[in-house]
Design a protein around this motif. Structure first.
Motif, PDB file in Angstrom:
ATOM      1  N   MET A  85      61.558   7.187  72.416  1.00  0.00           N
ATOM      2  CA  MET A  85      60.359   7.514  71.652  1.00  0.00           C
ATOM      3  C   MET A  85      60.474   6.896  70.262  1.00  0.00           C
ATOM      4  SD  MET A  85      58.853  11.303  70.966  1.00  0.00           S
ATOM      5  CE  MET A  85      59.322  11.741  69.322  1.00  0.00           C
ATOM      6  N   LEU A 119      55.725   6.984  73.725  1.00  0.00           N
ATOM      7  CA  LEU A 119      56.363   8.121  74.388  1.00  0.00           C
ATOM      8  C   LEU A 119      56.704   7.710  75.815  1.00  0.00           C
ATOM      9  CD1 LEU A 119      53.722  10.623  73.090  1.00  0.00           C
ATOM     10  CD2 LEU A 119      56.118  10.680  72.451  1.00  0.00           C
ATOM     11  N   PRO A 123      54.712  12.405  79.077  1.00  0.00           N
ATOM     12  CA  PRO A 123      54.755  13.574  78.183  1.00  0.00           C
ATOM     13  C   PRO A 123      53.535  14.470  78.384  1.00  0.00           C
ATOM     14  CG  PRO A 123      54.072  11.643  76.959  1.00  0.00           C
ATOM     15  CD  PRO A 123      54.412  11.178  78.353  1.00  0.00           C
ATOM     16  N   VAL A 126      52.346  16.309  72.065  1.00  0.00           N
ATOM     17  CA  VAL A 126      53.119  15.933  70.882  1.00  0.00           C
ATOM     18  C   VAL A 126      53.037  17.092  69.894  1.00  0.00           C
ATOM     19  CG1 VAL A 126      53.277  14.322  68.938  1.00  0.00           C
ATOM     20  CG2 VAL A 126      52.619  13.484  71.199  1.00  0.00           C
ATOM     21  N   GLY A 162      58.173  14.769  71.328  1.00  0.00           N
ATOM     22  CA  GLY A 162      57.477  14.427  72.571  1.00  0.00           C
ATOM     23  C   GLY A 162      57.764  15.563  73.524  1.00  0.00           C
TER      24      GLY A 162
END
Length: 182
Positions: A85, A119, A123, A126, A162
Motif C-alpha cells: 500500500m 491498495l 480492500p 480506508v 487499508g
C-alpha cells in the motif's frame, strides 16, 4: 500387403513382391501400414493432436511467443503496481519515502490535497487517523473509490489503514510545504 500384379501377400516393409518381383511404392507401403492396428493408432494420435492443438501449443516457438505476449499485455495494462500500500504519484504533490522510518512525505503548496492510494488486493475500505502534536486523534472512514483529502499541517501525522476482511495494512504520511526541501 497384397501385390497388385500377382495377388501374393507380402510383408508391409517389403520393397518388392517376393513372388513376382514387382516393386512397391512408398505410398503402397504407407496405405498397407495405415490399415493395420498400429497405423490406425497413429491416425488417432494425429487426430488428437489436431483436436487438442497439441501440435501447435507444444512447439517451442509457440511457447516463446505466448510468453512474450503475456509479458507485453502485463506491461501495457500496467498491473505491475506491486503488493505494498502507498500513495500514488500526483501533480498536486511530490512523494518521498523514508525507508528508515517507514514514512511517506508529501510536499505540496496546497492547503489540502486529495491523495489517491494504491491498495493491493481487495480492500473493504480506508480509515485515516490524524494525530496532532498535542495527542488529539481524529479518525475518518472512506470507501475504496474515494481519494481522502489531507490537510497540509507539519504537526499532524496521518496513519492510513487499508481495511481488509481479516486484516489491515497501514502507512504513515506527513505533509509538508515544499520550502522545507531547501
Amino acid at each position: 500387403m497384397k501385390c497388385k500384379n500377382c495377388g501374393k501377400e507380402n510383408l508391409i516393409k517389403a520393397q518388392y513382391c517376393q513372388d513376382c518381383g514387382q516393386p512397391f511404392t512408398d505410398q503402397e507401403r504407407q496405405t498397407a501400414y495405415d490399415q493395420t492396428f498400429w497405423g490406425k493408432l497413429d491416425k488417432l494420435k494425429k487426430a488428437k493432436e489436431i483436436v487438442t492443438l497439441e501440435a501447435v501449443t507444444s512447439h517451442p516457438i509457440f511457447r516463446a511467443l505466448f510468453l512474450a505476449l503475456l509479458v507485453f499485455v502485463g506491461v501495457i495494462t500496467g498491473n505491475n503496481k506491486g503488493t505494498v500500500m502507498r500513495p500514488l504519484e500526483s501533480e498536486n504533490y511530490t512523494v518521498a519515502y523514508n525507508q528508515e522510518k517507514d514514512e511517506y512525505y508529501l510536499f505540496t503548496e496546497l492547503d489540502s490535497v486529495p491523495v489517491p492510494l494504491y491498495l493491493p488486493g481487495v480492500p473493504k475500505g480506508v480509515r485515516i487517523s490524524a494525530e496532532s502534536e498535542n495527542g488529539d486523534v481524529d479518525t475518518k472512514e472512506y470507501t475504496v473509490s474515494e481519494n481522502p483529502v489531507l490537510a497540509r499541517d507539519s504537526s499532524v501525522v496521518y496513519t492510513i489503514y487499508g481495511v481488509y476482511e481479516d486484516t489491515e495494512e497501514m502507512i504513515r504520511v506527513l505533509i509538508y510545504d515544499p520550502s522545507v526541501l531547501n
